[in-house]
Design a protein around this motif. Structure first.
Motif, mmCIF file in Angstrom:
data_model
loop_
_atom_site.group_PDB
_atom_site.id
_atom_site.type_symbol
_atom_site.label_atom_id
_atom_site.label_comp_id
_atom_site.label_asym_id
_atom_site.label_seq_id
_atom_site.Cartn_x
_atom_site.Cartn_y
_atom_site.Cartn_z
ATOM 1 N N HIS A 290 0.836 -1.192 0.000
ATOM 2 C CA HIS A 290 0.000 0.000 0.000
ATOM 3 C C HIS A 290 0.875 1.246 0.000
ATOM 4 O O HIS A 290 2.044 1.206 0.403
ATOM 5 N N VAL A 291 0.298 2.351 -0.469
ATOM 6 C CA VAL A 291 0.941 3.661 -0.456
ATOM 7 C C VAL A 291 -0.094 4.660 0.039
ATOM 8 O O VAL A 291 -1.247 4.647 -0.428
ATOM 9 N N VAL A 292 0.279 5.517 0.982
ATOM 10 C CA VAL A 292 -0.609 6.575 1.466
ATOM 11 C C VAL A 292 -0.277 7.868 0.721
ATOM 12 O O VAL A 292 0.882 8.296 0.703
ATOM 13 N N ILE A 293 -1.294 8.478 0.119
ATOM 14 C CA ILE A 293 -1.109 9.715 -0.637
ATOM 15 C C ILE A 293 -1.362 10.898 0.298
ATOM 16 O O ILE A 293 -2.497 11.120 0.753
ATOM 17 N N PRO A 294 -0.334 11.692 0.602
ATOM 18 C CA PRO A 294 -0.504 12.813 1.542
ATOM 19 C C PRO A 294 -1.510 13.841 1.033
ATOM 20 O O PRO A 294 -1.536 14.169 -0.162
ATOM 21 N N GLY A 295 -2.337 14.350 1.933
ATOM 22 C CA GLY A 295 -3.266 15.420 1.604
ATOM 23 C C GLY A 295 -4.493 15.009 0.831
ATOM 24 O O GLY A 295 -5.396 15.824 0.617
#
Length: 324
Positions: A290-295
């Motif tokens: 997984h990757v968390v996209i900031p904002g």
């Protein structure tokens, strides 16, 4: 106007702010249990052919909402095939109150996807096939990766609905509660959430979906032109089915059962689905991450340009560059 439509069949809503991608074809197909679903296919753009993106939507969504995203995939050399889930968009509604979200069981979405694969993807679209899903469609995509490991090469999901925050009894407890209430006669009555309110020009401020005003208003304009595409609150039966599916995704067996390569994107500012649940699942998957996209808010495909650039950078690294 470049959409090719059957004059006796379904059509696509066209508004100036939301141009139809090149070469669109639209029609109906029918599932094994006789539900009629609207679909659309779009040929690849310039460059070498890379296969087909099968794009599946979140709850309440419709084909037209993804026109810009379809064009982005086309420009990368992919054909695109997409459809409206049963009970929403331009597909057959399932209960008398057509503005409420209803499904008997979450597995019915698998029946939709399986029928689409056999009726539209295999005969009409170039292989290989890649599954891209958002929110509810993301959860359905993960289950597809368990049920048929040969159907898609890779799965890319945006804010998959693998859990909801602030639920008093957890996913399994909420499934039992909503299921009990549905069995007591409330199955087709609405259960409301903040994110299920209809979009209007006045509701942009503080909305949980996107920070991009133009893209937010684009969906508003489509629904003004075609109000029959709109879907409101879910029913207790839908909620029971969805909570049961989310509870399944939280079991010890689920992460290892997904054997197809998966990339899940989570939105750091998501107020619709649980970012923490996505992170937990991503850490436990054998073939996924997984990757968390900031904002980012929940609907990353219709977020601002900077966030969309991050989404497509992740997509390109995971799918485009692997399909070359």
């Amino acid at each position: 106007m470049n959409a090719i439509v059957d004059p006796n069949g379904p059509t696509l809503a066209v508004v100036p702010s939301n141009p139809v991608p090149e070469g669109a074809r639209v029609g109906y197909f029918t599932t094994a249990d006789k539900v009629q679903l609207r679909y659309a296919t779009f040929p690849k753009g310039a460059g070498a052919a890379k296969g087909t993106i099968c794009l599946v939507q979140g709850r309440t969504e419709f084909i037209e909402k993804y026109f810009e995203t379809v064009a982005d995939f086309q420009s990368r050399g992919f054909a695109v095939a997409t459809f409206d889930w049963r009970g929403q968009g331009g597909s057959q509604r399932l209960i008398r109150n057509t503005r409420l979200g209803y499904v008997r069981r979450f597995d019915d979405y698998w029946e939709d996807l399986k029928a689409f694969h056999g009726s539209i993807l295999l005969p009409d679209c170039p292989a290989p096939y890649y599954l891209v899903g958002h929110s509810m469609g993301g959860l359905a995509s993960l289950y597809a990766g368990i049920r048929d490991r040969m159907m898609f090469e890779r799965i890319f999901v945006s804010a998959p609905m693998v859990g909801l925050d602030r639920q008093p009894f957890g996913m399994a407890g909420m499934a039992r509660l909503c299921g009990t209430l549905a069995n007591l006669g409330l199955a087709r009555l609405p259960i409301g959430r903040r994110g299920d309110k209809a979009q209007t020009e006045q509701s942009f401020a503080g909305n949980p979906l996107t920070s991009d005003l133009a893209r937010f208003n684009r969906s508003v304009e489509v629904l003004k032109a075609r109000p029959e595409l709109e879907l409101g609150a879910p029913t207790f039966r839908w909620a029971a089915s969805a909570f049961e599916a989310m509870a399944g995704a939280a079991t010890d067996q689920f992460p290892g059962a997904v054997r197809i390569p998966v990339l899940m994107l989570a939105a750091a500012r998501d107020e619709i689905v649980s970012t923490a649940a996505i992170e937990t699942l991503g850490l436990r998957m054998r073939t996924g991450r997984h990757v968390v996209i900031p904002g980012a808010r929940h609907e990353m495909f219709v977020e601002n340009d900077a966030i969309r650039a991050q989404v497509f950078a992740a997509f390109d690294a995971f799918i485009t560059e692997q399909s070359a």
